[in-house]
Design a protein around this motif. Sequence first.
Motif, PDB file in Angstrom:
ATOM      1  N   LEU A 179       0.843  -1.192   0.000  1.00 31.41           N
ATOM      2  CA  LEU A 179       0.000   0.000   0.000  1.00 31.41           C
ATOM      3  C   LEU A 179       0.880   1.244   0.000  1.00 31.41           C
ATOM      4  O   LEU A 179       1.794   1.363   0.811  1.00 31.41           O
ATOM      5  N   SER A 180       0.596   2.160  -0.888  1.00 29.69           N
ATOM      6  CA  SER A 180       1.380   3.391  -0.932  1.00 29.69           C
ATOM      7  C   SER A 180       0.544   4.491  -1.568  1.00 29.69           C
ATOM      8  O   SER A 180      -0.530   4.241  -2.136  1.00 29.69           O
ATOM      9  N   GLY A 181       1.045   5.709  -1.471  1.00 30.22           N
ATOM     10  CA  GLY A 181       0.356   6.845  -2.073  1.00 30.22           C
ATOM     11  C   GLY A 181      -0.057   7.868  -1.043  1.00 30.22           C
ATOM     12  O   GLY A 181      -0.145   7.585   0.156  1.00 30.22           O
ATOM     13  N   HIS A 182      -0.298   9.073  -1.512  1.00 25.07           N
ATOM     14  CA  HIS A 182      -0.736  10.141  -0.623  1.00 25.07           C
ATOM     15  C   HIS A 182      -2.247  10.044  -0.396  1.00 25.07           C
ATOM     16  O   HIS A 182      -3.024   9.869  -1.337  1.00 25.07           O
ATOM     17  N   VAL A 183      -2.644  10.122   0.853  1.00 22.55           N
ATOM     18  CA  VAL A 183      -4.060  10.037   1.221  1.00 22.55           C
ATOM     19  C   VAL A 183      -4.419  11.228   2.098  1.00 22.55           C
ATOM     20  O   VAL A 183      -3.578  11.759   2.832  1.00 22.55           O
ATOM     21  N   ASP A 184      -5.671  11.622   2.025  1.00 28.47           N
ATOM     22  CA  ASP A 184      -6.163  12.747   2.819  1.00 28.47           C
ATOM     23  C   ASP A 184      -6.662  12.231   4.172  1.00 28.47           C
ATOM     24  O   ASP A 184      -7.464  11.284   4.228  1.00 28.47           O
ATOM     25  N   ILE A 185      -6.181  12.839   5.244  1.00 29.62           N
ATOM     26  CA  ILE A 185      -6.542  12.371   6.584  1.00 29.62           C
ATOM     27  C   ILE A 185      -8.047  12.465   6.810  1.00 29.62           C
ATOM     28  O   ILE A 185      -8.654  11.563   7.414  1.00 29.62           O
ATOM     29  N   ASN A 186      -8.672  13.526   6.333  1.00 25.85           N
ATOM     30  CA  ASN A 186     -10.128  13.667   6.532  1.00 25.85           C
ATOM     31  C   ASN A 186     -10.895  12.566   5.812  1.00 25.85           C
ATOM     32  O   ASN A 186     -11.916  12.073   6.315  1.00 25.85           O
ATOM     33  N   GLU A 187     -10.400  12.167   4.651  1.00 27.70           N
ATOM     34  CA  GLU A 187     -11.044  11.061   3.933  1.00 27.70           C
ATOM     35  C   GLU A 187     -10.878   9.746   4.696  1.00 27.70           C
ATOM     36  O   GLU A 187     -11.803   8.925   4.759  1.00 27.70           O
ATOM     37  N   LEU A 188      -9.720   9.566   5.287  1.00 29.81           N
ATOM     38  CA  LEU A 188      -9.500   8.358   6.090  1.00 29.81           C
ATOM     39  C   LEU A 188     -10.464   8.323   7.278  1.00 29.81           C
ATOM     40  O   LEU A 188     -11.048   7.276   7.587  1.00 29.81           O
ATOM     41  N   LEU A 189     -10.646   9.463   7.921  1.00 29.75           N
ATOM     42  CA  LEU A 189     -11.512   9.519   9.102  1.00 29.75           C
ATOM     43  C   LEU A 189     -12.989   9.377   8.752  1.00 29.75           C
ATOM     44  O   LEU A 189     -13.813   9.082   9.622  1.00 29.75           O
ATOM     45  N   ALA A 190     -13.315   9.576   7.494  1.00 27.43           N
ATOM     46  CA  ALA A 190     -14.710   9.429   7.057  1.00 27.43           C
ATOM     47  C   ALA A 190     -15.036   8.002   6.646  1.00 27.43           C
ATOM     48  O   ALA A 190     -16.200   7.685   6.371  1.00 27.43           O
ATOM     49  N   SER A 191     -14.042   7.133   6.608  1.00 23.85           N
ATOM     50  CA  SER A 191     -14.261   5.744   6.193  1.00 23.85           C
ATOM     51  C   SER A 191     -14.908   4.947   7.320  1.00 23.85           C
ATOM     52  O   SER A 191     -14.816   5.322   8.495  1.00 23.85           O
ATOM     53  N   PRO A 192     -15.564   3.838   7.001  1.00 25.54           N
ATOM     54  CA  PRO A 192     -16.283   3.058   8.025  1.00 25.54           C
ATOM     55  C   PRO A 192     -15.341   2.322   8.969  1.00 25.54           C
ATOM     56  O   PRO A 192     -14.167   2.088   8.656  1.00 25.54           O
ATOM     57  N   PHE A 193     -15.878   1.953  10.111  1.00 26.43           N
ATOM     58  CA  PHE A 193     -15.096   1.205  11.098  1.00 26.43           C
ATOM     59  C   PHE A 193     -14.984  -0.259  10.687  1.00 26.43           C
ATOM     60  O   PHE A 193     -15.898  -0.833  10.111  1.00 26.43           O
ATOM     61  N   VAL A 194     -13.839  -0.850  11.038  1.00 29.73           N
ATOM     62  CA  VAL A 194     -13.638  -2.291  10.895  1.00 29.73           C
ATOM     63  C   VAL A 194     -13.902  -2.966  12.230  1.00 29.73           C
ATOM     64  O   VAL A 194     -14.549  -4.009  12.305  1.00 29.73           O
ATOM     65  N   ALA A 195     -13.357  -2.379  13.270  1.00 23.81           N
ATOM     66  CA  ALA A 195     -13.598  -2.811  14.645  1.00 23.81           C
ATOM     67  C   ALA A 195     -13.452  -1.548  15.484  1.00 23.81           C
ATOM     68  O   ALA A 195     -12.347  -1.170  15.864  1.00 23.81           O
ATOM     69  N   ASP A 196     -14.549  -0.843  15.701  1.00 25.53           N
ATOM     70  CA  ASP A 196     -14.590   0.456  16.358  1.00 25.53           C
ATOM     71  C   ASP A 196     -13.632   0.483  17.568  1.00 25.53           C
ATOM     72  O   ASP A 196     -13.724  -0.368  18.450  1.00 25.53           O
ATOM     73  N   PRO A 197     -12.686   1.417  17.591  1.00 29.62           N
ATOM     74  CA  PRO A 197     -12.526   2.626  16.774  1.00 29.62           C
ATOM     75  C   PRO A 197     -11.556   2.473  15.584  1.00 29.62           C
ATOM     76  O   PRO A 197     -11.083   3.467  15.048  1.00 29.62           O
ATOM     77  N   LEU A 198     -11.227   1.249  15.210  1.00 25.73           N
ATOM     78  CA  LEU A 198     -10.278   1.027  14.116  1.00 25.73           C
ATOM     79  C   LEU A 198     -10.985   1.036  12.763  1.00 25.73           C
ATOM     80  O   LEU A 198     -12.032   0.419  12.588  1.00 25.73           O
ATOM     81  N   ARG A 199     -10.373   1.759  11.819  1.00 26.37           N
ATOM     82  CA  ARG A 199     -10.805   1.733  10.431  1.00 26.37           C
ATOM     83  C   ARG A 199      -9.778   0.941   9.624  1.00 26.37           C
ATOM     84  O   ARG A 199      -8.730   0.566  10.137  1.00 26.37           O
ATOM     85  N   ALA A 200     -10.058   0.713   8.361  1.00 25.46           N
ATOM     86  CA  ALA A 200      -9.168  -0.118   7.549  1.00 25.46           C
ATOM     87  C   ALA A 200      -7.746   0.426   7.540  1.00 25.46           C
ATOM     88  O   ALA A 200      -6.772  -0.344   7.608  1.00 25.46           O
ATOM     89  N   HIS A 201      -7.602   1.748   7.463  1.00 25.43           N
ATOM     90  CA  HIS A 201      -6.251   2.310   7.393  1.00 25.43           C
ATOM     91  C   HIS A 201      -5.481   2.149   8.699  1.00 25.43           C
ATOM     92  O   HIS A 201      -4.256   2.288   8.726  1.00 25.43           O
ATOM     93  N   ASP A 202      -6.183   1.877   9.792  1.00 22.40           N
ATOM     94  CA  ASP A 202      -5.529   1.680  11.081  1.00 22.40           C
ATOM     95  C   ASP A 202      -4.909   0.294  11.214  1.00 22.40           C
ATOM     96  O   ASP A 202      -4.153   0.043  12.152  1.00 22.40           O
ATOM     97  N   CYS A 203      -5.245  -0.613  10.307  1.00 25.06           N
ATOM     98  CA  CYS A 203      -4.826  -2.007  10.404  1.00 25.06           C
ATOM     99  C   CYS A 203      -3.869  -2.365   9.273  1.00 25.06           C
ATOM    100  O   CYS A 203      -4.095  -1.998   8.116  1.00 25.06           O
TER     101      CYS A 203
END
Length: 354
Positions: A179-203
């Motif tokens: 996984l690589s590339g520039h991502v927007d933090i606000n977009e990451l925070l708008a993504s759904p939870f995988v296991a609250d409070p973790l989202r996909a980008h947190d894992c």
Amino acid sequence: MTDIAVVGFAHAPHVRETSGTTNGVEMLVPCFQQLYEELGITKSDIGFWCSGSSDYLAGRSFSFISAVDSIGAVPPINESHVEMDAAWAFYEAWIKIMTGEVDTALVYGFGKSSAGNLRKILSMQLDPYLVAPLALDSVSLAGLQARLGLDAGKWTSEEMAAVAARSRAAAESNPNTQLSGHVDINELLASPFVADPLRAHDCAPITDGAAAVVLAAGDRARELCERPAWITGVDHRIDSPGFGARDLTVSPSTTAAARTATGGDVGGIDVAELHGPFTHQELILREAIGLSDATTINPSGGPLSGNPMFSAGLERIGYAAKAIMDGNAGRTLAHATSGAVLQQNLVAVLEGRN
């Protein structure tokens, strides 16, 4: 103490799924060949081999035996194995050279996570009587850890997302990562939870992969590498497996291992490769080791850009060594973890010498 250095490092490309077998042979052979060519050696030049893997992940007993096929049958080898991340095989190989029995060692690890349900497989390492029956998987446990830290004010969701964004941006210069590339933090925070409070980008992503490093002592290291990464300290500590018996928002075993490995001096660390499979765990590790903003964290992209089980910890050592061998750092730190929510932690410190 014997001077021992990392003189070579190679790893297979990080991919979501491979078509090869679970014994890792297809991934390991190219790694070995790369090291042979770069160092100008053959398998006969290796005095000791040590590997790290897991029968649970491979789905077969003594999976490391079939992985030895990647080395070849002739001539016979001096070989050992740990049922853990290959960072612990690195530790064993370091001790083996320290005894004076051999002057070179090749350490390797492999894992095909795509072959099964990784979240459930990792639950097999939990207490079989009190914890495993609760059906907690690895991501859910990390979610509980993240929630404890959020509620205690130790970190924020924004800080967690910033770790993911920085890791993926750093991985852009690494052609072997997943996984690589520039991502927007606000977009990451708008993504759904995988296991609250973790989202996909947190894992860390599910990754198939393998890695290998070559160690050598003294003059042999200088013969094989123009700028060896000398190992100045290694330590491994363990926290309680009882989740209610420790504060999950800190990592005292990492603190203890880092204090021993660094000799209490973390001020001169140019690069740190930290094995935090979840964003909040990197924050825990940075605090536990005492790293400042002057240290570059995971310039390789780290485990959040590719996390091959049982070789990701060895990769942290390999990348920390590579920064020295390439002349990009003078002193580096590598960290590896094993077990649920940072239960076991290993820290190694390396340096270059003129």
